[in-house]
Each structure stands twice: as structure tokens, then as C-alpha cells.
Design a protein around this motif. Structure first.
Motif, PDB file in Angstrom:
ATOM      1  N   THR A 283       0.881  -1.151  -0.100  1.00  0.00           N
ATOM      2  CA  THR A 283      -0.036  -0.053  -0.035  1.00  0.00           C
ATOM      3  C   THR A 283       0.927   1.224  -0.066  1.00  0.00           C
ATOM      4  O   THR A 283       1.910   1.418   0.825  1.00  0.00           O
ATOM      5  CB  THR A 283      -0.989   0.164   1.294  1.00  0.00           C
ATOM      6  N   VAL A 284       0.440   2.253  -0.917  1.00  0.00           N
ATOM      7  CA  VAL A 284       1.358   3.515  -0.835  1.00  0.00           C
ATOM      8  C   VAL A 284       0.360   4.740  -0.384  1.00  0.00           C
ATOM      9  O   VAL A 284      -0.736   4.714  -0.892  1.00  0.00           O
ATOM     10  CB  VAL A 284       1.829   3.611  -2.265  1.00  0.00           C
ATOM     11  N   PHE A 285       0.950   5.140   0.384  1.00  0.00           N
ATOM     12  CA  PHE A 285      -0.047   6.508   0.988  1.00  0.00           C
ATOM     13  C   PHE A 285       0.729   7.552   0.751  1.00  0.00           C
ATOM     14  O   PHE A 285       1.708   7.768   0.446  1.00  0.00           O
ATOM     15  CB  PHE A 285      -0.079   6.389   2.566  1.00  0.00           C
ATOM     16  N   ASP A 286      -0.380   8.578   0.473  1.00  0.00           N
ATOM     17  CA  ASP A 286       0.150  10.216   0.225  1.00  0.00           C
ATOM     18  C   ASP A 286      -0.005  10.826   1.375  1.00  0.00           C
ATOM     19  O   ASP A 286      -1.279  10.795   2.051  1.00  0.00           O
ATOM     20  CB  ASP A 286      -0.812  10.456  -0.755  1.00  0.00           C
ATOM     21  N   ALA A 287       1.032  11.417   1.859  1.00  0.00           N
ATOM     22  CA  ALA A 287       0.865  12.010   3.093  1.00  0.00           C
ATOM     23  C   ALA A 287      -0.083  13.460   3.219  1.00  0.00           C
ATOM     24  O   ALA A 287      -0.360  13.920   4.256  1.00  0.00           O
ATOM     25  CB  ALA A 287       2.267  12.580   3.351  1.00  0.00           C
ATOM     26  N   ARG A 288      -0.540  13.581   2.084  1.00  0.00           N
ATOM     27  CA  ARG A 288      -1.446  14.710   2.048  1.00  0.00           C
ATOM     28  C   ARG A 288      -3.046  14.338   1.577  1.00  0.00           C
ATOM     29  O   ARG A 288      -4.085  14.787   1.934  1.00  0.00           O
ATOM     30  CB  ARG A 288      -1.101  15.602   0.851  1.00  0.00           C
TER      31      ARG A 288
ATOM     32  N   ALA B 267       4.609   9.199 -10.909  1.00  0.00           N
ATOM     33  CA  ALA B 267       6.019   8.479 -10.929  1.00  0.00           C
ATOM     34  C   ALA B 267       6.552   7.867  -9.694  1.00  0.00           C
ATOM     35  O   ALA B 267       7.045   6.945  -9.350  1.00  0.00           O
ATOM     36  CB  ALA B 267       6.916   9.205 -11.867  1.00  0.00           C
ATOM     37  N   THR B 268       6.175   9.002  -8.519  1.00  0.00           N
ATOM     38  CA  THR B 268       6.938   8.746  -7.312  1.00  0.00           C
ATOM     39  C   THR B 268       6.154   7.570  -6.801  1.00  0.00           C
ATOM     40  O   THR B 268       6.701   6.590  -5.947  1.00  0.00           O
ATOM     41  CB  THR B 268       6.679   9.933  -6.491  1.00  0.00           C
ATOM     42  N   VAL B 269       4.553   7.516  -6.828  1.00  0.00           N
ATOM     43  CA  VAL B 269       3.877   6.556  -6.330  1.00  0.00           C
ATOM     44  C   VAL B 269       4.459   5.094  -6.918  1.00  0.00           C
ATOM     45  O   VAL B 269       4.749   4.197  -6.492  1.00  0.00           O
ATOM     46  CB  VAL B 269       2.541   6.698  -6.657  1.00  0.00           C
TER      47      VAL B 269
ATOM     48  N   HIS C  19       4.071  -1.081   3.461  1.00  0.00           N
ATOM     49  CA  HIS C  19       3.606   0.393   3.296  1.00  0.00           C
ATOM     50  C   HIS C  19       4.682   1.277   2.940  1.00  0.00           C
ATOM     51  O   HIS C  19       5.803   1.250   3.527  1.00  0.00           O
ATOM     52  CB  HIS C  19       2.830   0.778   4.665  1.00  0.00           C
ATOM     53  N   ALA C  20       4.472   2.318   2.293  1.00  0.00           N
ATOM     54  CA  ALA C  20       5.448   3.436   2.069  1.00  0.00           C
ATOM     55  C   ALA C  20       4.258   4.756   1.740  1.00  0.00           C
ATOM     56  O   ALA C  20       3.113   4.429   1.586  1.00  0.00           O
ATOM     57  CB  ALA C  20       5.765   3.425   0.374  1.00  0.00           C
ATOM     58  N   THR C  21       4.844   5.665   2.247  1.00  0.00           N
ATOM     59  CA  THR C  21       4.274   7.159   2.217  1.00  0.00           C
ATOM     60  C   THR C  21       5.249   8.054   1.125  1.00  0.00           C
ATOM     61  O   THR C  21       6.486   8.141   1.395  1.00  0.00           O
ATOM     62  CB  THR C  21       4.276   7.593   3.722  1.00  0.00           C
ATOM     63  N   VAL C  22       4.470   8.616   0.516  1.00  0.00           N
ATOM     64  CA  VAL C  22       5.153   9.556  -0.424  1.00  0.00           C
ATOM     65  C   VAL C  22       4.648  10.946  -0.335  1.00  0.00           C
ATOM     66  O   VAL C  22       3.779  11.430   0.393  1.00  0.00           O
ATOM     67  CB  VAL C  22       4.782   9.159  -2.026  1.00  0.00           C
ATOM     68  N   HIS C  23       5.362  12.013  -1.010  1.00  0.00           N
ATOM     69  CA  HIS C  23       4.868  13.460  -0.857  1.00  0.00           C
ATOM     70  C   HIS C  23       4.585  13.972   0.566  1.00  0.00           C
ATOM     71  O   HIS C  23       3.652  14.419   0.972  1.00  0.00           O
ATOM     72  CB  HIS C  23       3.620  13.592  -1.707  1.00  0.00           C
ATOM     73  N   TYR C  24       5.702  13.751   1.558  1.00  0.00           N
ATOM     74  CA  TYR C  24       5.557  14.017   2.774  1.00  0.00           C
ATOM     75  C   TYR C  24       5.985  15.477   3.024  1.00  0.00           C
ATOM     76  O   TYR C  24       6.795  16.031   2.497  1.00  0.00           O
ATOM     77  CB  TYR C  24       6.764  13.127   3.395  1.00  0.00           C
TER      78      TYR C  24
END
Length: 104
Positions: A45-50, A66-68, A99-104
Motif C-alpha cells: 500500500t502506498v499512502f500520500d501524506a496529503r 511516477a513517485t507512487v 507500506h510506503a508514504t510519498v509526498h511527505y
């Protein structure tokens, strides 16, 4: 004064290097697969911090971000590494969701 701690540090370093080298040559012990697992597949699961969840394992849609996509692929590579190198189903050997979080 510092000779004792320095010597212990060097001894510990030599011990860890030897252990890693032996693990590379002999191989790491395999971990038994989790019970009831038909096929070992990652749960990513990839989460967006926003904005919340961007991509999950069950979602077949590839996003335009692309980051996701890189984070998602990285989680898959991590899963494959643990499966092939250590014989583990995920990091913990019991199918731990990744789990990963992007756009922190």
C-alpha cells in the motif's frame, strides 16, 4: 583511556563482518512459510501524506504519479529480496503488509 572502548569496537566490527561473510557463503536459514499461504505475494500500500491511500495491491490501475509507482515497485523489490535471499514471506516471514508514504 580510550584504548579499551576502541579495542572492543574493533573486536565487535570483526565479529559482525565475519558473521555477514559466513551468512553470504553458507546462506541464511530459511523461515517456514506462513500457514495457509497458497502463493507468497506482497501486500503493498502506498499512502500520500496529503491525500490518503494512492495505490494498493488489489488496485490494478497504474497511476500517473511516477513517485507512487517507484514506491510501489520498491515495495515489490523489497518483498522479492526477502523471498529469494532469505526465504521469507515479507520482512517478518509471516506476510507482513508493506507500506510506503510519498509526498511527505
Amino acid at each position: 583511556m580510550l584504548a579499551g572502548p576502541a579495542r572492543r569496537t574493533l573486536q565487535r566490527d570483526a565479529f559482525e563482518r565475519t558473521r555477514r561473510q559466513l551468512t553470504t557463503v553458507i546462506g541464511a536459514p530459511a523461515v517456514a512459510p506462513r500457514a495457509g499461504a497458497e502463493q507468497q505475494k506482497p501486500q503493498r500500500t502506498v499512502f500520500d501524506a496529503r491525500h490518503g491511500t494512492l495505490r494498493q495491491e488489489c488496485a490494478a490501475i497504474i497511476g500517473k504519479d511516477a513517485t507512487v509507482n517507484r514506491a510501489y515497485a520498491g515495495l515489490g523489490a523489497t518483498f522479492e529480496h526477502f523471498l529469494k535471499v532469505y526465504g521469507r514471506d515479507s520482512i517478518d516471514g509471516a506476510g507482513l503488509p508493506l507500506h510506503a508514504t510519498v509526498h511527505y
